[in-house]
Design an enzyme around this catalytic site. Structure first.
Site, PDB file in Angstrom:
ATOM      1  N   HIS A 127      -5.638  -3.786  -1.949  1.00 19.93           N
ATOM      2  CA  HIS A 127      -5.458  -2.732  -2.986  1.00 19.93           C
ATOM      3  C   HIS A 127      -5.455  -3.461  -4.566  1.00 19.93           C
ATOM      4  CE1 HIS A 127      -4.662   0.784  -0.429  1.00 19.93           C
ATOM      5  NE2 HIS A 127      -4.243  -0.094   0.398  1.00 19.93           N
ATOM      6  N   SER A 134       0.711  -1.366   0.063  1.00 19.80           N
ATOM      7  CA  SER A 134       0.009   0.003   0.161  1.00 19.80           C
ATOM      8  C   SER A 134       0.858   1.331   0.026  1.00 19.80           C
ATOM      9  CB  SER A 134      -0.782  -0.003   1.314  1.00 19.80           C
ATOM     10  OG  SER A 134      -0.297   0.089   2.591  1.00 19.80           O
ATOM     11  N   LYS A 182     -11.778   0.033  -1.149  1.00 25.03           N
ATOM     12  CA  LYS A 182     -10.880   0.409  -1.997  1.00 25.03           C
ATOM     13  C   LYS A 182     -11.844   0.505  -3.518  1.00 25.03           C
ATOM     14  CE  LYS A 182      -7.814  -0.232   1.124  1.00 25.03           C
ATOM     15  NZ  LYS A 182      -8.184  -0.589   2.431  1.00 25.03           N
TER      16      LYS A 182
END
Length: 381
Positions: free
Chosen positions: A206, A178, A235
């Site tokens: 992610h 990340s 996300k």
């Protein structure tokens, strides 16, 4: 309360330029967002596909809300299991390619839930040195022995694996890191897990919704599946919550042993419905995924042409700026110019290795990206 003790701690943080300020959004997290009553170009959100404000998804949710109620009413083991939870778990597992899945209230809780249930003082956990804080905390809480290997260094990992031929072993890694934006070579990671009879666990928070032609995540790139994989809905799907994808056997075990699952109120039916409709959207519509990839490719190319020190090979773009004081100064200049992006400082990264973390979204225009580049050239170069 010993307020002097707390004041001293705060003073230390201020001296080290590590104080964070709360920013209040007055709009959805759009490419152009209202923050603290001012409009900014937003380059710090994980709303990568711009689904958090998608009207098509919102209208579908509105039509079904009356039939499901607002709150979940309890944990999943008491009164908190709703049909939409099961629909989500089934659809998610089928989409990515697992037997089953288990929904948690957040990615942090899911990482803790897995690690504290499966690992104990008889387990050796092998963890990448740049894994997310929730993985680090989960390992600590599990009381297992941990071997931290160098970032994406599988030679170092294998040397450490060889030391424990007859122990229970778990390999743990982020899928997309990340802060650095690096993508885990999943095939090699899983090959080592199989070779040394270790359970493999990947946090693809992610990557899910973005990586691969259809947004299935890191497994779609490598055509390889870890034993357990985490995905989050906060996300790419623009919602909240998370899930662990795994076998029926592992799901049954986690359902009955994971304290973070057992003792947490389940995510509400409304939130679950939002996730379901967002999942259905990306399954049938690649427009946002392709637009995000175009934006990322365009911005990276421009940054490289202008000799910025960027890293990563994903949609997360870190720009190295050095010490925390300089990072704060750049952040303020960008804010004054109408650009909001994240500065990442210790403890998320080592001291004096601060970065600007740029996260383009699908709804950014080329003009938005060009304006960001112009201001970065003014303030960073």
């Amino acid at each position: 309360m010993n307020s002097i003790y707390i004041k001293e701690k705060l003073q230390k943080l201020e001296k080290e330029h590590l104080i964070r300020e709360e920013r209040i959004f007055e709009s959805p997290q759009l490419a152009q967002s209202m923050i603290d009553s001012k409009e900014y170009l937003l380059f710090s959100s994980s709303n990568y596909l711009s689904l958090g404000e998608n009207k098509e998804i919102l209208e579908k949710v509105k039509k079904r809300m009356d039939s499901i109620g607002l709150g979940s009413g309890g944990s999943r083991l008491t009164t908190g299991s709703h049909k939409v939870h099961k629909d989500l778990e089934r659809n998610l597992a089928e989409f990515i390619g697992y037997e089953n899945s288990l929904v948690y209230s957040s990615g942090f809780m899911a990482n803790l839930g897995f690690l504290t249930s499966v690992c104990d003082d008889e387990t050796i956990v092998f963890s990448d040195e740049k894994n997310h804080a929730s993985i680090i905390d989960g390992i600590r809480l599990s009381k297992s022995k941990v071997e931290v290997y160098k970032h994406l260094d599988f030679k170092d990992l294998e040397e450490k694996l060889k030391k424990y031929p007859n122990r229970n072993k778990v390999l743990v890694s982020d899928g997309v890191f990340s802060m650095d934006g690096d993508i885990l070579p999943l095939d090699e990671f899983c090959r080592l897990g199989e070779k040394y009879k270790a359970l493999t666990y990947v946090d693809d928070a992610h990557g899910f919704g973005i990586l691969g032609e259809n947004g299935k995540g890191i497994t779609e790139i490598y055509k390889t599946y870890p034993d357990v994989m985490l995905v989050t809905f906060s996300k790419a799907l623009g919602a909240s919550g998370a899930a662990l994808l795994t076998s029926n056997l592992m799901r049954k075990y986690l359902y009955n042993t994971s304290r973070e699952f057992i003792f947490s109120t389940s995510i509400s039916p409304v939130d679950t419905l939002i996730i379901l409709e967002s999942l259905n959207y990306i399954k049938s519509n690649k427009k946002n995924i392709n637009k995000l990839k175009d934006n990322v490719s365009y911005l990276k190319k421009k940054l490289e042409e202008n000799n910025f020190d960027i890293g990563g090979n994903s949609h997360i773009i870190p720009i190295k700026v050095g010490n925390e004081k300089r990072a704060q100064e750049i952040f303020k200049k960008l804010m004054d110019s109408g650009i909001f992006l994240s500065i990442i400082r210790f403890p998320a990264v080592p001291k004096n290795e601060a970065i600007l973390r740029v996260t383009p979204m699908a709804n950014h225009s080329k003009e938005d990206l060009d304006f960001l580049l112009k201001k970065l050239k003014e303030f960073v170069k």
